[in-house]
Motif scaffolding. Structure first.
Motif, PDB file in Angstrom:
ATOM      1  N   ARG A   4       0.847  -1.196   0.000  1.00 29.14           N
ATOM      2  CA  ARG A   4       0.000   0.000   0.000  1.00 29.14           C
ATOM      3  C   ARG A   4       0.881   1.244   0.000  1.00 29.14           C
ATOM      4  NH1 ARG A   4      -5.428  -0.978   1.674  1.00 29.14           N
ATOM      5  NH2 ARG A   4      -5.804  -3.210   1.789  1.00 29.14           N
ATOM      6  N   ASP A   5       0.319   2.342  -0.495  1.00 31.83           N
ATOM      7  CA  ASP A   5       1.106   3.562  -0.657  1.00 31.83           C
ATOM      8  C   ASP A   5       1.350   4.318   0.647  1.00 31.83           C
ATOM      9  OD1 ASP A   5       1.432   3.257  -3.413  1.00 31.83           O
ATOM     10  OD2 ASP A   5      -0.517   4.172  -3.799  1.00 31.83           O
ATOM     11  N   PHE A   6       0.298   4.512   1.461  1.00 31.94           N
ATOM     12  CA  PHE A   6       0.445   5.399   2.609  1.00 31.94           C
ATOM     13  C   PHE A   6      -0.122   4.863   3.914  1.00 31.94           C
ATOM     14  CE2 PHE A   6       0.252   8.141  -1.173  1.00 31.94           C
ATOM     15  CZ  PHE A   6       1.509   8.704  -1.087  1.00 31.94           C
ATOM     16  N   SER A   7      -0.983   3.853   3.869  1.00 35.45           N
ATOM     17  CA  SER A   7      -1.601   3.406   5.116  1.00 35.45           C
ATOM     18  C   SER A   7      -2.063   1.959   5.024  1.00 35.45           C
ATOM     19  CB  SER A   7      -2.800   4.302   5.457  1.00 35.45           C
ATOM     20  OG  SER A   7      -3.816   4.169   4.485  1.00 35.45           O
ATOM     21  N   ILE A   8      -2.221   1.378   6.213  1.00 35.62           N
ATOM     22  CA  ILE A   8      -2.804   0.042   6.339  1.00 35.62           C
ATOM     23  C   ILE A   8      -4.002   0.201   7.279  1.00 35.62           C
ATOM     24  CG2 ILE A   8      -2.469  -2.325   7.136  1.00 35.62           C
ATOM     25  CD1 ILE A   8      -0.514  -1.980   5.003  1.00 35.62           C
ATOM     26  N   PRO A   9      -5.202  -0.148   6.850  1.00 37.89           N
ATOM     27  CA  PRO A   9      -6.376   0.006   7.716  1.00 37.89           C
ATOM     28  C   PRO A   9      -6.355  -0.976   8.891  1.00 37.89           C
ATOM     29  CG  PRO A   9      -7.023  -0.558   5.450  1.00 37.89           C
ATOM     30  CD  PRO A   9      -5.538  -0.619   5.519  1.00 37.89           C
ATOM     31  N   PRO A  10      -7.143  -0.679   9.923  1.00 39.96           N
ATOM     32  CA  PRO A  10      -7.236  -1.605  11.057  1.00 39.96           C
ATOM     33  C   PRO A  10      -7.589  -3.011  10.588  1.00 39.96           C
ATOM     34  CG  PRO A  10      -8.381   0.437  11.552  1.00 39.96           C
ATOM     35  CD  PRO A  10      -7.990   0.498  10.098  1.00 39.96           C
ATOM     36  N   GLY A  11      -6.922  -3.992  11.174  1.00 39.16           N
ATOM     37  CA  GLY A  11      -7.191  -5.385  10.847  1.00 39.16           C
ATOM     38  C   GLY A  11      -6.396  -5.946   9.692  1.00 39.16           C
ATOM     39  N   LEU A  12      -5.659  -5.097   8.977  1.00 34.75           N
ATOM     40  CA  LEU A  12      -4.925  -5.580   7.810  1.00 34.75           C
ATOM     41  C   LEU A  12      -3.404  -5.520   7.955  1.00 34.75           C
ATOM     42  CD1 LEU A  12      -7.046  -4.300   4.779  1.00 34.75           C
ATOM     43  CD2 LEU A  12      -6.979  -6.574   5.801  1.00 34.75           C
ATOM     44  N   ILE A  13      -2.909  -5.127   9.108  1.00 40.64           N
ATOM     45  CA  ILE A  13      -1.459  -5.113   9.309  1.00 40.64           C
ATOM     46  C   ILE A  13      -0.948  -6.551   9.272  1.00 40.64           C
ATOM     47  CG2 ILE A  13       0.384  -4.631  10.961  1.00 40.64           C
ATOM     48  CD1 ILE A  13      -1.132  -2.244  11.901  1.00 40.64           C
ATOM     49  N   ALA A  14       0.173  -6.760   8.617  1.00 34.82           N
ATOM     50  CA  ALA A  14       0.789  -8.088   8.574  1.00 34.82           C
ATOM     51  C   ALA A  14       1.121  -8.512  10.009  1.00 34.82           C
ATOM     52  CB  ALA A  14       2.056  -8.061   7.722  1.00 34.82           C
ATOM     53  N   ALA A  27      -0.979  -2.152  23.963  1.00 30.89           N
ATOM     54  CA  ALA A  27      -1.487  -3.499  24.256  1.00 30.89           C
ATOM     55  C   ALA A  27      -3.009  -3.549  24.157  1.00 30.89           C
ATOM     56  CB  ALA A  27      -1.026  -3.937  25.643  1.00 30.89           C
ATOM     57  N   ALA A  28      -3.687  -2.465  24.524  1.00 31.45           N
ATOM     58  CA  ALA A  28      -5.151  -2.436  24.497  1.00 31.45           C
ATOM     59  C   ALA A  28      -5.720  -2.199  23.098  1.00 31.45           C
ATOM     60  CB  ALA A  28      -5.671  -1.349  25.449  1.00 31.45           C
ATOM     61  N   THR A  29      -4.879  -1.818  22.160  1.00 28.81           N
ATOM     62  CA  THR A  29      -5.336  -1.565  20.788  1.00 28.81           C
ATOM     63  C   THR A  29      -5.464  -2.900  20.071  1.00 28.81           C
ATOM     64  OG1 THR A  29      -4.194   0.558  20.803  1.00 28.81           O
ATOM     65  CG2 THR A  29      -4.831  -0.319  18.655  1.00 28.81           C
ATOM     66  N   LYS A  30      -6.713  -3.291  19.807  1.00 31.04           N
ATOM     67  CA  LYS A  30      -6.964  -4.611  19.218  1.00 31.04           C
ATOM     68  C   LYS A  30      -6.610  -4.673  17.745  1.00 31.04           C
ATOM     69  CE  LYS A  30     -10.349  -5.823  22.604  1.00 31.04           C
ATOM     70  NZ  LYS A  30     -11.711  -5.826  23.016  1.00 31.04           N
ATOM     71  N   GLU A  31      -6.911  -3.621  17.016  1.00 28.61           N
ATOM     72  CA  GLU A  31      -6.616  -3.601  15.582  1.00 28.61           C
ATOM     73  C   GLU A  31      -5.867  -2.312  15.229  1.00 28.61           C
ATOM     74  OE1 GLU A  31     -10.485  -4.159  13.704  1.00 28.61           O
ATOM     75  OE2 GLU A  31      -9.951  -6.262  13.397  1.00 28.61           O
ATOM     76  N   PRO A  32      -4.556  -2.305  15.425  1.00 29.73           N
ATOM     77  CA  PRO A  32      -3.802  -1.091  15.085  1.00 29.73           C
ATOM     78  C   PRO A  32      -3.801  -0.848  13.576  1.00 29.73           C
ATOM     79  CG  PRO A  32      -2.318  -2.873  15.659  1.00 29.73           C
ATOM     80  CD  PRO A  32      -3.705  -3.378  15.901  1.00 29.73           C
ATOM     81  N   PHE A  33      -3.481   0.359  13.211  1.00 30.08           N
ATOM     82  CA  PHE A  33      -3.381   0.723  11.796  1.00 30.08           C
ATOM     83  C   PHE A  33      -2.047   1.423  11.584  1.00 30.08           C
ATOM     84  CE2 PHE A  33      -5.234   4.330  13.913  1.00 30.08           C
ATOM     85  CZ  PHE A  33      -4.616   5.424  13.326  1.00 30.08           C
ATOM     86  N   VAL A  34      -1.681   1.609  10.335  1.00 25.86           N
ATOM     87  CA  VAL A  34      -0.447   2.302   9.983  1.00 25.86           C
ATOM     88  C   VAL A  34      -0.807   3.486   9.102  1.00 25.86           C
ATOM     89  CG1 VAL A  34       1.728   2.148   8.712  1.00 25.86           C
ATOM     90  CG2 VAL A  34       0.957   0.213  10.086  1.00 25.86           C
ATOM     91  N   GLN A  35      -0.219   4.623   9.398  1.00 24.93           N
ATOM     92  CA  GLN A  35      -0.359   5.807   8.563  1.00 24.93           C
ATOM     93  C   GLN A  35       1.033   6.408   8.401  1.00 24.93           C
ATOM     94  OE1 GLN A  35      -3.126   7.378   6.974  1.00 24.93           O
ATOM     95  NE2 GLN A  35      -1.372   8.394   6.042  1.00 24.93           N
ATOM     96  N   ALA A  36       1.529   6.444   7.175  1.00 22.53           N
ATOM     97  CA  ALA A  36       2.836   7.046   6.920  1.00 22.53           C
ATOM     98  C   ALA A  36       2.743   8.545   7.171  1.00 22.53           C
ATOM     99  CB  ALA A  36       3.271   6.782   5.486  1.00 22.53           C
ATOM    100  N   ILE A  37       3.749   9.085   7.820  1.00 22.18           N
ATOM    101  CA  ILE A  37       3.801  10.521   8.094  1.00 22.18           C
ATOM    102  C   ILE A  37       5.015  11.063   7.360  1.00 22.18           C
ATOM    103  CG2 ILE A  37       4.069  12.270   9.871  1.00 22.18           C
ATOM    104  CD1 ILE A  37       2.662  10.327  11.778  1.00 22.18           C
TER     105      ILE A  37
END
Length: 143
Positions: free
Chosen positions: A17-27, A51-61
């Motif tokens: 992906r170019d800039f982000s990974i939505p919640p639930g899709l991180i490898a 630890a409490a974040t069940k589905e983290p996401f990634v956003q490139a900054i």
């Protein structure tokens, strides 16, 4: 220069992906690396938050700076001219300082401050990182 960004921005299905990974899709490997890193370097309250974040996401900054700030009678200021990283908390103050400088100095003088700065090749890296903008365009000490 080698970067981890392509690895981090490849989702659990192998799609780059170019800039982000939505919640639930991180490898899973990336998520585990993130959680391990958080446990090693963050203070306890932030470790608990991760630890409490069940589905983290990634956003490139990324940093962004425009190659030109002045267009006839229009001048780009603040986030329109430079997008600093959010953790610097500088966007609003940068826009305010640019606006005050423009009002206090007048659009004509502001134009003469901006134009030479835009065309200075030695500032190209600083311009893209937004680091030198406050040294060039800032609130005057007194008017």
């Amino acid at each position: 220069m080698e970067t981890e960004l392509p690895h981090i921005l490849t989702d659990k299905h192998g799609k780059r992906r170019d800039f982000s990974i939505p919640p639930g899709l991180i490898a899973p490997s990336v998520e585990q690396e993130m959680r391990s890193y958080a446990n090693r370097v963050l203070v306890t309250p932030f470790q608990k938050l991760v630890a409490a974040t069940k589905e983290p996401f990634v956003q490139a900054i990324l940093d962004l700076g425009v190659p030109q700030m002045a267009f006839d009678r229009i001048v780009l200021v603040g986030d329109a001219a430079f997008i600093p990283r959010p953790h610097t908390a500088a966007s609003t103050s940068k826009a305010a300082a640019n606006a005050i400088a423009q009002i206090n100095l007048g659009a004509c003088i502001f134009f003469f401050l901006v134009k030479p700065w835009e065309s200075n090749p030695s500032l190209s890296m600083a311009r893209s990182a937004g680091k030198e903008s406050n040294e060039v365009i800032n609130e005057p000490e007194s008017v």
